[in-house]
Design a protein around this motif. Structure first.
Motif, mmCIF file in Angstrom:
data_model
loop_
_atom_site.group_PDB
_atom_site.id
_atom_site.type_symbol
_atom_site.label_atom_id
_atom_site.label_comp_id
_atom_site.label_asym_id
_atom_site.label_seq_id
_atom_site.Cartn_x
_atom_site.Cartn_y
_atom_site.Cartn_z
ATOM 1 N N ARG A 80 23.652 18.346 -9.501
ATOM 2 C CA ARG A 80 24.186 19.431 -10.611
ATOM 3 C C ARG A 80 25.471 20.129 -9.857
ATOM 4 N N GLU A 81 25.446 20.040 -8.619
ATOM 5 C CA GLU A 81 26.587 20.659 -7.780
ATOM 6 C C GLU A 81 27.874 19.530 -7.791
ATOM 7 N N TYR A 82 27.899 18.496 -8.651
ATOM 8 C CA TYR A 82 29.007 17.516 -8.546
ATOM 9 C C TYR A 82 30.302 18.356 -8.904
ATOM 10 N N ASP A 83 31.422 17.996 -8.057
ATOM 11 C CA ASP A 83 32.555 18.897 -8.300
ATOM 12 C C ASP A 83 33.546 18.334 -9.320
ATOM 13 N N LEU A 84 33.084 18.490 -10.479
ATOM 14 C CA LEU A 84 34.235 17.873 -11.391
ATOM 15 C C LEU A 84 35.621 18.690 -11.374
ATOM 16 N N ALA A 85 35.528 20.041 -11.188
ATOM 17 C CA ALA A 85 36.854 20.587 -11.214
ATOM 18 C C ALA A 85 37.632 20.325 -10.132
ATOM 19 N N GLY A 86 37.246 19.967 -8.925
ATOM 20 C CA GLY A 86 38.059 19.602 -8.061
ATOM 21 C C GLY A 86 38.655 18.159 -8.377
ATOM 22 N N LYS A 87 38.289 17.636 -9.082
ATOM 23 C CA LYS A 87 38.336 16.055 -9.247
ATOM 24 C C LYS A 87 39.185 16.143 -10.593
ATOM 25 N N ARG A 88 39.478 17.169 -11.213
ATOM 26 C CA ARG A 88 40.162 16.910 -12.525
ATOM 27 C C ARG A 88 41.678 17.408 -12.352
ATOM 28 N N ARG A 89 42.456 16.844 -13.426
ATOM 29 C CA ARG A 89 43.864 17.098 -13.194
ATOM 30 C C ARG A 89 44.183 18.668 -13.945
#
Ligand code: FOL
Length: 214
Positions: A80-89
């Motif tokens: 649930r803490e997977y960092d989508l924000a850090g990995k999106r353009r």
């Protein structure tokens, strides 16, 4: 709710059902990729489709293409803490949400019927397997359509991930999958699709649609 939405799997797979190698697609087929983009993006004015994908598939999409534009992106991860924000353009085009299982991921579509149109499961192997399993309860979401791009040749022996053989009896529940006509495929996607064997970079493939009544 007495009827959950139906979902469509979209996949390109070899005859042995190979879909990936070393964390990426085993081939580079630009027209095939355009077909993927066109099918998953086509929606009525004011609506978007949902593309649901596993975390590994998300990471396999080139950063400059994710989130996939003009589509509502849902990424499934048990973390649930997977960092989508850090990995999106860093653009505002497209949107991405994180969900911790397939059922809650697919519920996004039912929760937003006025803004969302179709739901596509775009991979990878884990989500294809989970979603092809017959729904355990009548209120579970289910897949009733597969847009399969069959890679006819070569064999791509380097494949290290596979989708389940949904056409083999008993692998995806008691129902029978039937291949639709090319006309039915075009009618469903809403645009003209080249019929029969296609070739790009020496790779031969065919656009197919399979449906089951559930
Ligand atoms: N289904 C089919 N038919 N072909 C695929 O290649 C495919 N790939 C995935 C899932 N279903 C598929 C998952 N992998 C992109 C990259 C990898 C990927 C899915 C999408 C991607 O970059 N898509 C851009 C297109 C960019 C372009 O035109 O080259 C997009 O906007 O959709």
């Amino acid at each position: 709710k007495f009827l959950m939405s139906r979902y469509t799997i979209i996949v390109a797979a070899t005859k042995a059902n190979g879909i990936g190698a070393k964390g990426r697609l085993p081939w580079r087929l630009s027209k095939e990729m355009k077909y993927f983009a066109q099918v998953t993006s086509a929606a009525p004015e004011g609506k978007q489709n949902v593309v649901v994908m596993g975390r590994t598939t998300w990471e396999s999409i080139p950063k400059k293409f994710r989130p996939l534009p003009k589509r509502s992106n849902v990424v499934i991860s048990r973390n649930r803490e997977y960092d989508l924000a850090g990995k999106r353009r860093g653009t505002t085009d497209g949107s991405t949400v994180l969900k911790d299982n397939l059922k809650t991921g697919l519920s996004v579509l039912d929760a937003n019927p006025t803004t969302l149109h179709r739901g596509f499961i775009i991979g990878g192997a884990t989500l294809y397997s989970e979603s092809l399993a017959f729904p355990l309860s009548p209120t579970d979401p289910c897949v009733d359509r597969v847009l399969l791009t069959r890679i006819l040749s070569p064999d791509f022996h380097e494949c290290d991930v596979f989708m389940p053989d949904f056409l083999k009896e008993g692998t995806t529940g008691p129902t029978e999958w039937k291949r639709s006509s090319h006309a039915a495929l075009q009618e469903w996607v809403g645009f003209e699709v080249p019929e029969g064997e296609q070739e790009e970079n020496g790779v031969k493939y065919e656009f197919q649609m399979w449906v089951r009544s559930v």
